[in-house]
Scaffold this motif. Sequence first.
Motif, PDB file in Angstrom:
ATOM      1  N   ALA A  48       9.152   4.948 -20.703  1.00 56.59           N
ATOM      2  CA  ALA A  48       9.116   5.349 -22.114  1.00 56.59           C
ATOM      3  C   ALA A  48       9.103   4.127 -23.025  1.00 56.59           C
ATOM      4  N   GLY A  49       9.895   3.117 -22.694  1.00 54.63           N
ATOM      5  CA  GLY A  49       9.940   1.904 -23.502  1.00 54.63           C
ATOM      6  C   GLY A  49       8.621   1.157 -23.490  1.00 54.63           C
ATOM      7  N   LEU A  50       8.025   1.015 -22.317  1.00 58.17           N
ATOM      8  CA  LEU A  50       6.742   0.315 -22.213  1.00 58.17           C
ATOM      9  C   LEU A  50       5.622   1.049 -22.948  1.00 58.17           C
ATOM     10  N   LEU A  51       5.693   2.377 -22.925  1.00 57.62           N
ATOM     11  CA  LEU A  51       4.629   3.176 -23.540  1.00 57.62           C
ATOM     12  C   LEU A  51       4.894   3.509 -25.009  1.00 57.62           C
ATOM     13  N   GLY A  52       6.096   3.224 -25.477  1.00 62.88           N
ATOM     14  CA  GLY A  52       6.426   3.498 -26.872  1.00 62.88           C
ATOM     15  C   GLY A  52       6.556   4.985 -27.186  1.00 62.88           C
ATOM     16  N   VAL A  53       7.058   5.749 -26.229  1.00 60.29           N
ATOM     17  CA  VAL A  53       7.257   7.189 -26.413  1.00 60.29           C
ATOM     18  C   VAL A  53       8.684   7.531 -26.006  1.00 60.29           C
ATOM     19  N   GLY A  65       9.291  15.374 -29.163  1.00 59.75           N
ATOM     20  CA  GLY A  65       9.807  14.050 -29.475  1.00 59.75           C
ATOM     21  C   GLY A  65       8.671  13.107 -29.814  1.00 59.75           C
ATOM     22  N   GLN A  66       8.949  11.818 -29.732  1.00 59.09           N
ATOM     23  CA  GLN A  66       7.984  10.802 -30.138  1.00 59.09           C
ATOM     24  C   GLN A  66       6.927  10.575 -29.062  1.00 59.09           C
ATOM     25  N   GLY A  67       5.680  10.886 -29.413  1.00 60.86           N
ATOM     26  CA  GLY A  67       4.548  10.631 -28.534  1.00 60.86           C
ATOM     27  C   GLY A  67       3.847   9.356 -28.940  1.00 60.86           C
ATOM     28  N   PRO A  68       2.725   9.061 -28.310  1.00 64.91           N
ATOM     29  CA  PRO A  68       2.003   7.835 -28.652  1.00 64.91           C
ATOM     30  C   PRO A  68       1.394   7.916 -30.043  1.00 64.91           C
ATOM     31  N   ALA A  69       1.237   6.756 -30.666  1.00 67.06           N
ATOM     32  CA  ALA A  69       0.598   6.690 -31.979  1.00 67.06           C
ATOM     33  C   ALA A  69      -0.865   7.072 -31.833  1.00 67.06           C
ATOM     34  N   GLU A  70      -1.423   7.661 -32.878  1.00 63.78           N
ATOM     35  CA  GLU A  70      -2.841   8.032 -32.864  1.00 63.78           C
ATOM     36  C   GLU A  70      -3.687   6.776 -32.727  1.00 63.78           C
ATOM     37  N   THR A  71      -4.695   6.849 -31.887  1.00 64.57           N
ATOM     38  CA  THR A  71      -5.553   5.690 -31.642  1.00 64.57           C
ATOM     39  C   THR A  71      -6.939   5.940 -32.208  1.00 64.57           C
TER      40      THR A  71
END
Length: 127
Positions: free
Chosen positions: A65-70, A80-86
């Motif tokens: 989760a830390g490496l992926l930012g989620v 919860g917090q998913g990945p930022a829109e790309t």
Amino acid sequence: MTDPENILEESPDIDTFGGRFSRALDACELDTDQFARRMCVKPGTVSGWENDRSMPNFHRLNKIAGLLGVSIAWLLHGVGQGPAETEADKPEDMAKQLSRLKFLHAQTGQLISKLQLDLDRLAAADR
């Protein structure tokens, strides 16, 4: 960032763990080999996570989760917090993806029809 008190009111991301993991991996622009090196696991292990053939151990989830930012909750349950829109989430890119999916769908239909004809021919020959 998601408000922890309202997390149960969110509509969950109904994808599988592997689907969410794969999307987050794409969003942070790491490939399977790079991520595997950072996690100290084999690339096949990461591939298994992406394809829902296996799940990471609980002690690895925090690092993932830390490496992926989620958030761990998003990885496991889709809230919860998913990945930022790309950039790949732009409508024109999504239209290209839809076009490609329609093409693959048509190819699949053709293969199914061919297989059915072959099976029918074999069944007729056995009679």
